[in-house]
Design an enzyme around this catalytic site. Structure first.
Site, PDB file in Angstrom:
ATOM      1  N   ASN A   7       9.806  -5.100   5.303  1.00 43.86           N
ATOM      2  CA  ASN A   7       8.723  -5.343   4.361  1.00 43.86           C
ATOM      3  C   ASN A   7       9.353  -5.902   3.087  1.00 43.86           C
ATOM      4  O   ASN A   7       9.943  -5.154   2.300  1.00 43.86           O
ATOM      5  CB  ASN A   7       7.995  -4.016   4.094  1.00 43.86           C
ATOM      6  CG  ASN A   7       6.847  -4.161   3.115  1.00 43.86           C
ATOM      7  OD1 ASN A   7       6.594  -5.245   2.589  1.00 43.86           O
ATOM      8  ND2 ASN A   7       6.163  -3.062   2.851  1.00 43.86           N
ATOM      9  N   ARG A  90       6.268  -7.250   7.940  1.00 41.39           N
ATOM     10  CA  ARG A  90       4.977  -7.054   7.293  1.00 41.39           C
ATOM     11  C   ARG A  90       4.692  -8.276   6.421  1.00 41.39           C
ATOM     12  O   ARG A  90       5.504  -8.652   5.579  1.00 41.39           O
ATOM     13  CB  ARG A  90       5.023  -5.813   6.404  1.00 41.39           C
ATOM     14  CG  ARG A  90       3.699  -5.629   5.730  1.00 41.39           C
ATOM     15  CD  ARG A  90       3.687  -4.533   4.751  1.00 41.39           C
ATOM     16  NE  ARG A  90       2.330  -4.419   4.259  1.00 41.39           N
ATOM     17  CZ  ARG A  90       1.925  -3.466   3.463  1.00 41.39           C
ATOM     18  NH1 ARG A  90       2.745  -2.533   3.095  1.00 41.39           N
ATOM     19  NH2 ARG A  90       0.678  -3.433   3.047  1.00 41.39           N
ATOM     20  N   HIS A 179      -4.573  -4.541   3.256  1.00 44.15           N
ATOM     21  CA  HIS A 179      -4.295  -3.196   3.798  1.00 44.15           C
ATOM     22  C   HIS A 179      -4.791  -3.058   5.239  1.00 44.15           C
ATOM     23  O   HIS A 179      -5.006  -1.931   5.719  1.00 44.15           O
ATOM     24  CB  HIS A 179      -4.999  -2.069   3.000  1.00 44.15           C
ATOM     25  CG  HIS A 179      -4.517  -1.884   1.601  1.00 44.15           C
ATOM     26  ND1 HIS A 179      -5.364  -1.564   0.567  1.00 44.15           N
ATOM     27  CD2 HIS A 179      -3.278  -1.941   1.072  1.00 44.15           C
ATOM     28  CE1 HIS A 179      -4.662  -1.444  -0.551  1.00 44.15           C
ATOM     29  NE2 HIS A 179      -3.385  -1.666  -0.267  1.00 44.15           N
ATOM     30  N   HIS A 207      -8.439   3.699   1.992  1.00 45.39           N
ATOM     31  CA  HIS A 207      -7.008   3.632   1.686  1.00 45.39           C
ATOM     32  C   HIS A 207      -6.902   3.679   0.162  1.00 45.39           C
ATOM     33  O   HIS A 207      -7.203   2.702  -0.523  1.00 45.39           O
ATOM     34  CB  HIS A 207      -6.414   2.328   2.242  1.00 45.39           C
ATOM     35  CG  HIS A 207      -4.966   2.134   1.908  1.00 45.39           C
ATOM     36  ND1 HIS A 207      -3.964   2.166   2.854  1.00 45.39           N
ATOM     37  CD2 HIS A 207      -4.336   1.914   0.722  1.00 45.39           C
ATOM     38  CE1 HIS A 207      -2.792   1.982   2.278  1.00 45.39           C
ATOM     39  NE2 HIS A 207      -2.991   1.809   0.980  1.00 45.39           N
ATOM     40  N   LEU A 208      -6.517   4.849  -0.355  1.00 45.11           N
ATOM     41  CA  LEU A 208      -6.505   5.042  -1.804  1.00 45.11           C
ATOM     42  C   LEU A 208      -5.086   5.280  -2.282  1.00 45.11           C
ATOM     43  O   LEU A 208      -4.522   6.366  -2.090  1.00 45.11           O
ATOM     44  CB  LEU A 208      -7.385   6.253  -2.183  1.00 45.11           C
ATOM     45  CG  LEU A 208      -8.791   6.290  -1.569  1.00 45.11           C
ATOM     46  CD1 LEU A 208      -9.503   7.584  -1.950  1.00 45.11           C
ATOM     47  CD2 LEU A 208      -9.608   5.081  -2.015  1.00 45.11           C
ATOM     48  N   GLY A 209      -4.489   4.257  -2.861  1.00 42.61           N
ATOM     49  CA  GLY A 209      -3.128   4.384  -3.385  1.00 42.61           C
ATOM     50  C   GLY A 209      -3.088   3.726  -4.749  1.00 42.61           C
ATOM     51  O   GLY A 209      -4.097   3.709  -5.468  1.00 42.61           O
ATOM     52  N   ASN A 210      -1.944   3.166  -5.104  1.00 52.09           N
ATOM     53  CA  ASN A 210      -1.899   2.421  -6.355  1.00 52.09           C
ATOM     54  C   ASN A 210      -2.821   1.213  -6.257  1.00 52.09           C
ATOM     55  O   ASN A 210      -3.529   0.865  -7.192  1.00 52.09           O
ATOM     56  CB  ASN A 210      -0.464   1.995  -6.619  1.00 52.09           C
ATOM     57  CG  ASN A 210      -0.135   2.145  -8.070  1.00 52.09           C
ATOM     58  OD1 ASN A 210      -1.020   2.286  -8.926  1.00 52.09           O
ATOM     59  ND2 ASN A 210       1.130   2.112  -8.376  1.00 52.09           N
ATOM     60  N   GLY A 211      -2.804   0.578  -5.077  1.00 50.75           N
ATOM     61  CA  GLY A 211      -3.840  -0.393  -4.722  1.00 50.75           C
ATOM     62  C   GLY A 211      -4.760   0.306  -3.722  1.00 50.75           C
ATOM     63  O   GLY A 211      -4.272   1.076  -2.901  1.00 50.75           O
ATOM     64  N   ARG A 240      -5.330  -2.116 -11.647  1.00 46.80           N
ATOM     65  CA  ARG A 240      -6.257  -3.238 -11.398  1.00 46.80           C
ATOM     66  C   ARG A 240      -7.696  -2.800 -11.653  1.00 46.80           C
ATOM     67  O   ARG A 240      -8.071  -1.684 -11.309  1.00 46.80           O
ATOM     68  CB  ARG A 240      -6.142  -3.704  -9.945  1.00 46.80           C
ATOM     69  CG  ARG A 240      -4.924  -4.535  -9.673  1.00 46.80           C
ATOM     70  CD  ARG A 240      -4.794  -4.856  -8.198  1.00 46.80           C
ATOM     71  NE  ARG A 240      -3.559  -4.319  -7.678  1.00 46.80           N
ATOM     72  CZ  ARG A 240      -3.297  -4.137  -6.387  1.00 46.80           C
ATOM     73  NH1 ARG A 240      -4.197  -4.446  -5.465  1.00 46.80           N
ATOM     74  NH2 ARG A 240      -2.147  -3.644  -6.006  1.00 46.80           N
ATOM     75  N   ASP A 282      -0.912   6.485 -12.750  1.00 48.36           N
ATOM     76  CA  ASP A 282      -0.678   7.456 -11.683  1.00 48.36           C
ATOM     77  C   ASP A 282      -1.832   8.451 -11.645  1.00 48.36           C
ATOM     78  O   ASP A 282      -2.087   9.167 -12.616  1.00 48.36           O
ATOM     79  CB  ASP A 282       0.656   8.166 -11.959  1.00 48.36           C
ATOM     80  CG  ASP A 282       1.093   9.020 -10.804  1.00 48.36           C
ATOM     81  OD1 ASP A 282       0.284   9.845 -10.318  1.00 48.36           O
ATOM     82  OD2 ASP A 282       2.244   8.859 -10.365  1.00 48.36           O
ATOM     83  N   GLY A 330      -1.479   7.334  -0.790  1.00 47.62           N
ATOM     84  CA  GLY A 330      -1.024   8.309  -1.792  1.00 47.62           C
ATOM     85  C   GLY A 330      -2.109   9.229  -2.330  1.00 47.62           C
ATOM     86  O   GLY A 330      -1.985  10.455  -2.278  1.00 47.62           O
ATOM     87  N   GLU A 385       1.883   2.334   8.367  1.00 52.66           N
ATOM     88  CA  GLU A 385       1.807   0.888   8.613  1.00 52.66           C
ATOM     89  C   GLU A 385       3.035   0.388   9.369  1.00 52.66           C
ATOM     90  O   GLU A 385       2.938  -0.482  10.221  1.00 52.66           O
ATOM     91  CB  GLU A 385       1.676   0.145   7.275  1.00 52.66           C
ATOM     92  CG  GLU A 385       0.317   0.371   6.632  1.00 52.66           C
ATOM     93  CD  GLU A 385       0.346   0.212   5.131  1.00 52.66           C
ATOM     94  OE1 GLU A 385       0.884   1.103   4.448  1.00 52.66           O
ATOM     95  OE2 GLU A 385      -0.160  -0.802   4.632  1.00 52.66           O
TER      96      GLU A 385
HETATM   97  P1  AMP Z   1       0.581   4.757  -2.827  1.00 55.97           P
HETATM   98  O1  AMP Z   1       0.323   3.428  -3.463  1.00 55.97           O
HETATM   99  O2  AMP Z   1      -0.052   4.928  -1.502  1.00 55.97           O
HETATM  100  O3  AMP Z   1       2.036   5.142  -2.840  1.00 55.97           O
HETATM  101  O4  AMP Z   1      -0.144   5.860  -3.769  1.00 55.97           O
HETATM  102  C1  AMP Z   1       0.211   6.084  -5.116  1.00 55.97           C
HETATM  103  C2  AMP Z   1      -0.843   6.972  -5.772  1.00 55.97           C
HETATM  104  O5  AMP Z   1      -0.937   8.213  -5.038  1.00 55.97           O
HETATM  105  C3  AMP Z   1      -0.534   7.339  -7.210  1.00 55.97           C
HETATM  106  O6  AMP Z   1      -1.699   7.174  -7.998  1.00 55.97           O
HETATM  107  C4  AMP Z   1      -0.183   8.811  -7.141  1.00 55.97           C
HETATM  108  O7  AMP Z   1      -0.608   9.501  -8.270  1.00 55.97           O
HETATM  109  C5  AMP Z   1      -0.988   9.301  -5.954  1.00 55.97           C
HETATM  110  N1  AMP Z   1      -0.428  10.551  -5.433  1.00 55.97           N
HETATM  111  C6  AMP Z   1      -0.946  11.761  -5.607  1.00 55.97           C
HETATM  112  N2  AMP Z   1      -0.213  12.706  -5.041  1.00 55.97           N
HETATM  113  C7  AMP Z   1       0.831  12.118  -4.484  1.00 55.97           C
HETATM  114  C8  AMP Z   1       1.953  12.584  -3.748  1.00 55.97           C
HETATM  115  N3  AMP Z   1       2.148  13.874  -3.479  1.00 55.97           N
HETATM  116  N4  AMP Z   1       2.815  11.668  -3.326  1.00 55.97           N
HETATM  117  C9  AMP Z   1       2.629  10.359  -3.590  1.00 55.97           C
HETATM  118  N5  AMP Z   1       1.582   9.871  -4.274  1.00 55.97           N
HETATM  119  C10 AMP Z   1       0.684  10.726  -4.718  1.00 55.97           C
END
Ligand code: AMP
Length: 399
Positions: A7, A90, A179, A207-211, A240, A282, A330, A385
């Site tokens: 990736n 990827r 995603h 799918h809830l992460g930074n994006g 974003r 975060d 995340g 992924e």
């Molecule tokens: P990702 O982009 O999938 O790595 O997700 C990042 C987001 O997940 C950030 O906003 C983190 O605050 C949130 N998050 C919450 N708890 C955790 C955890 N235990 N490990 C990783 N990310 C977390």
């Protein structure tokens, strides 16, 4: 059989080596600061992580170092590079031609080069990663797996934007979605844990992460998704904005004199949870501040939860039904507070979660948080992924 999944980001290269007989990750790691110094972090199960600062001028040099680590005496997991049977890449954007995972050929690379204008951030590193692998592992079959390809069967009225049609026809301005590999993986995993054919399920995957993105998966096919022409559309994200009234953009440019680049930076890097809370991108930090009474943090979290709710509701309408909601990535996998807010007051749609299960969920495995008797299943499913890419690579590399 061993498959290396790569990736490549603008200054990074992530890798995982899979044993496809067992599904195990034999080694994984990340090269960072490529082109501006260089570091490698390399991990093997049961061994201390290895960290090295080393000059990595480009992706090819980074991959050479990864291969040396993989077959080294001290940190290695294979005896020779001949044990790498195939490589899976990827690739964020497959444009209109790469509508499914496919073998990497010169034609594919040439096409990806033509769509760099619509994929300026992720296109060049992905191409560099493929070229590096061709040089470092000559003759090893390679497969590209595109984040957009899960959306290749979305119908035109869901991907054409209501702007002059020529922008779609001539410039490729349309919804692509992102995603996809994650949404595809967790929807298939859900069907597996429920023991039901995916063809019979209507699922909303979050799918809830930074994006972040939300997808409606009907009968195993993505029928709609929140991200669009770029990964900017949809719900509020770490930095974003997600969807906003487009006239806000031109209004701010006209009244504040922002350039297109400055405006893009504001919407991509200074908005979302960070922009609203003024504290952090975060979600853990913003949630903690909200719990401590910070009003803007609370507002940022409310905007996020409400945005997710609206997408779930609209996808129930589009699919005319719902069997399950899946939370992943995340935030989705780790933050019970967000899941709880999203699922509150959704009983009309059949979504009700068991707050105790939601709070005391087990991390790292598919976990059912559905309230007993609820019409709709709600699950937390860790995404993978890389494994999905390895599976596609196994399927296609040797044909
Ligand atoms: P990702 O982009 O999938 O790595 O997700 C990042 C987001 O997940 C950030 O906003 C983190 O605050 C949130 N998050 C919450 N708890 C955790 C955890 N235990 N490990 C990783 N990310 C977390």
């Amino acid at each position: 059989m061993q498959i290396l999944v790569l990736n490549a980001g603008s200054s990074s290269l992530k890798y995982q080596l899979f044993n496809m007989e067992t599904g195990e990750v034999m080694a994984k790691g990340t090269c960072e600061r490529i082109g501006a110094g260089g570091t490698i972090t390399h991990k093997r199960p049961g061994a201390e992580p290895f960290y090295e600062e080393i000059d990595l001028p480009n992706h090819e040099e980074a991959l050479k170092n990864v291969i040396e680590l993989l077959d080294s005496e001290e940190h290695g997991v294979i005896k020779s590079i001949d044990e790498i049977d195939a490589v899976g890449h990827r690739v964020a954007h497959g444009g209109e031609m790469c509508r499914q995972s496919m073998k990497v050929t010169e034609k594919v690379i040439k096409y990806l080069e033509t769509i760099v204008p619509i994929n300026p951030l992720h296109g060049p590193p992905a191409i560099a990663g493929m070229k590096a692998a061709q040089d470092v592992l000559p003759g090893v079959p390679m497969v590209a797996v595109f984040d957009t390809s899960f959306y290749s069967e979305i119908e035109d009225f869901r991907y054409v934007y209501p702007i002059p049609y020529e922008f779609y026809e001539k410039d490729g301005v349309r919804r692509y979605g992102f995603h996809g590999t994650s949404h595809r993986y967790v929807s298939a995993k859900l069907a597996e844990v429920l023991g039901k054919p995916i063809e019979e399920l209507k699922i909303v995957t979050c799918h809830l992460g930074n994006g972040s993105s939300i997808t409606a998966v009907d009968g195993g096919k993505a029928i709609d998704t929140s991200m669009g022409f770029t990964p900017q559309e949809g719900i509020e994200m770490g930095t974003r904005s997600g969807t906003i009234d487009p006239t806000i953009v031109t209004y701010l440019m006209k009244t504040k004199g922002y350039s297109a680049q400055e405006m893009e930076d504001i919407l991509n890097k200074k908005s979302g949870l960070l922009g609203v809370s003024g504290l952090s991108n975060d979600c853990r930090n913003v949630s903690a501040a909200a719990a401590n009474g910070d009003k803007r943090a609370e507002l940022a979290i409310k905007i996020l939860a409400n945005g997710i709710k609206k997408y779930i509701g609209s996808y129930v309408a589009e699919m005319n039904g719902l069997d399950a909601v899946v939370f992943t990535a995340g935030i989705g996998e780790n933050q019970s507070n967000i899941r709880s807010r999203v699922c509150a007051n959704m009983s009309y749609l059949g979504i009700e979660i068991d707050e105790e299960k939601n709070e005391n969920f087990t991390r790292g495995v598919p976990f059912n948080i559905t309230k007993e008797g609820a019409k709709v299943q709600t699950w937390v499913i860790p995404t993978d992924e890389e494994y999905m890419i390895a599976l596609d690579t196994k399927k296609l590399a040797f044909n």
